[in-house]
Design a protein around this motif. Sequence first.
Motif, mmCIF file in Angstrom:
data_model
loop_
_atom_site.group_PDB
_atom_site.id
_atom_site.type_symbol
_atom_site.label_atom_id
_atom_site.label_comp_id
_atom_site.label_asym_id
_atom_site.label_seq_id
_atom_site.Cartn_x
_atom_site.Cartn_y
_atom_site.Cartn_z
ATOM 1 N N HIS A 88 0.792 -1.239 0.000
ATOM 2 C CA HIS A 88 0.000 0.000 0.000
ATOM 3 C C HIS A 88 0.822 1.286 0.000
ATOM 4 N N ALA A 89 2.113 1.215 0.281
ATOM 5 C CA ALA A 89 2.892 2.445 0.497
ATOM 6 C C ALA A 89 3.017 3.320 -0.739
ATOM 7 N N THR A 90 2.825 2.753 -1.942
ATOM 8 C CA THR A 90 2.944 3.557 -3.158
ATOM 9 C C THR A 90 1.693 4.387 -3.435
ATOM 10 N N ALA A 91 0.638 4.189 -2.681
ATOM 11 C CA ALA A 91 -0.591 4.951 -2.883
ATOM 12 C C ALA A 91 -0.367 6.414 -2.488
ATOM 13 N N PRO A 92 -0.964 7.360 -3.220
ATOM 14 C CA PRO A 92 -0.816 8.767 -2.857
ATOM 15 C C PRO A 92 -1.301 9.032 -1.427
ATOM 16 N N ASN A 93 -0.579 9.875 -0.720
ATOM 17 C CA ASN A 93 -0.958 10.269 0.645
ATOM 18 C C ASN A 93 -1.082 9.077 1.590
ATOM 19 N N PHE A 94 -0.264 8.035 1.352
ATOM 20 C CA PHE A 94 -0.373 6.835 2.179
ATOM 21 C C PHE A 94 -0.244 7.147 3.668
ATOM 22 N N PHE A 95 0.794 7.904 4.039
ATOM 23 C CA PHE A 95 1.023 8.159 5.459
ATOM 24 C C PHE A 95 -0.074 9.019 6.070
ATOM 25 N N HIS A 96 -0.552 10.018 5.333
ATOM 26 C CA HIS A 96 -1.657 10.839 5.842
ATOM 27 C C HIS A 96 -2.898 9.978 6.080
ATOM 28 N N ASP A 97 -3.214 9.135 5.096
ATOM 29 C CA ASP A 97 -4.397 8.288 5.227
ATOM 30 C C ASP A 97 -4.227 7.261 6.346
ATOM 31 N N TYR A 98 -3.002 6.764 6.505
ATOM 32 C CA TYR A 98 -2.771 5.776 7.557
ATOM 33 C C TYR A 98 -2.980 6.386 8.928
ATOM 34 N N LEU A 99 -2.495 7.597 9.123
ATOM 35 C CA LEU A 99 -2.687 8.261 10.419
ATOM 36 C C LEU A 99 -4.165 8.553 10.680
ATOM 37 N N ARG A 100 -4.896 8.814 9.619
ATOM 38 C CA ARG A 100 -6.328 9.080 9.772
ATOM 39 C C ARG A 100 -7.085 7.805 10.150
ATOM 40 N N ASP A 101 -6.719 6.672 9.542
ATOM 41 C CA ASP A 101 -7.499 5.442 9.712
ATOM 42 C C ASP A 101 -6.970 4.493 10.783
ATOM 43 N N TYR A 102 -5.639 4.468 10.984
ATOM 44 C CA TYR A 102 -5.056 3.503 11.912
ATOM 45 C C TYR A 102 -4.038 4.169 12.849
ATOM 46 N N PRO A 103 -4.426 5.189 13.572
ATOM 47 C CA PRO A 103 -3.435 5.893 14.398
ATOM 48 C C PRO A 103 -2.986 5.066 15.603
ATOM 49 N N THR A 104 -1.690 5.031 15.808
ATOM 50 C CA THR A 104 -1.102 4.517 17.051
ATOM 51 C C THR A 104 0.010 5.473 17.438
ATOM 52 N N ASP A 105 0.284 5.583 18.723
ATOM 53 C CA ASP A 105 1.297 6.543 19.176
ATOM 54 C C ASP A 105 2.655 6.258 18.556
ATOM 55 N N GLU A 106 3.041 4.985 18.500
ATOM 56 C CA GLU A 106 4.357 4.623 18.001
ATOM 57 C C GLU A 106 4.509 4.981 16.528
ATOM 58 N N ILE A 107 3.500 4.635 15.735
ATOM 59 C CA ILE A 107 3.562 4.926 14.303
ATOM 60 C C ILE A 107 3.374 6.417 14.048
ATOM 61 N N PHE A 108 2.521 7.062 14.826
ATOM 62 C CA PHE A 108 2.325 8.511 14.729
ATOM 63 C C PHE A 108 3.661 9.233 14.894
ATOM 64 N N ASP A 109 4.405 8.875 15.935
ATOM 65 C CA ASP A 109 5.706 9.508 16.183
ATOM 66 C C ASP A 109 6.694 9.208 15.063
ATOM 67 N N ALA A 110 6.695 7.970 14.562
ATOM 68 C CA ALA A 110 7.644 7.581 13.523
ATOM 69 C C ALA A 110 7.372 8.318 12.211
ATOM 70 N N ILE A 111 6.099 8.502 11.868
ATOM 71 C CA ILE A 111 5.766 9.215 10.633
ATOM 72 C C ILE A 111 6.145 10.681 10.739
ATOM 73 N N HIS A 112 5.905 11.275 11.891
ATOM 74 C CA HIS A 112 6.264 12.682 12.042
ATOM 75 C C HIS A 112 7.775 12.875 12.080
ATOM 76 N N THR A 113 8.499 11.894 12.574
ATOM 77 C CA THR A 113 9.962 11.937 12.478
ATOM 78 C C THR A 113 10.390 11.909 11.022
ATOM 79 N N LEU A 114 9.750 11.057 10.215
ATOM 80 C CA LEU A 114 10.040 10.989 8.783
ATOM 81 C C LEU A 114 9.777 12.330 8.123
#
Length: 227
Positions: A88-114
Amino acid sequence: MARHRRRIQHIGQIIPADRMRQYVAHAQLADLHFLQELIDGRTEEILAEEGANEFPAFARLAQQREDQLTTLARLIDKNQGRGYYKKHATAPNFFHDYLRDYPTDEIFDAIHTLWAIEAQLRDMQAAIGPILQWQRRIKQAGFTINTVHHSQRSLSVYLYLPVNQAEAFTIVFGQHFDVPRFLTTVAHRPSDPEFSVRLSDHVTGMYYNQSEGAQQRYREADINLYV
């Protein structure tokens, strides 16, 4: 009826070459200045895209981005199941959509670090373009660049030119630095075969050398050109 937003295109995509030649033939000075600004801006972008990884500071940060993507893939696959990220990572806005649909603190922090790393890379690339443009101008002006050294800690580039070209360099680029001081310095080094030019986005200063356990000054240069 819904209005469609126009897509901004590069000028070369929407104006045929013949029309461009006709435009230039009848252009006023202000028009040519505008075109030169477009050309210079695009040149800097291309130079930065092609040459950014020559800068150790940029290359290290780019590697951090790759490492962070690997970390994110592992976290997301752990959360969603093996292979989810690759699928799924090649989909446009993958990280934005992931944070909207499947937020977790660990992944939230990792995406914002990216995103923070990517913002730093954009800022560095924006500075690298003008630095490489200056290096290009010096070569195009006919000066010989014997060697090029890149700072390990910043975006500074050090060019080493034959000392017999020093006076000519002051004539062509002298308005950008303290010419009398430079010529005096060179005059007191008759046996030195080269002079150095530092291209940078910041003034020289000090840094803390961990291996030495002390503050040290960055490498000095005969000429500092700030972009």
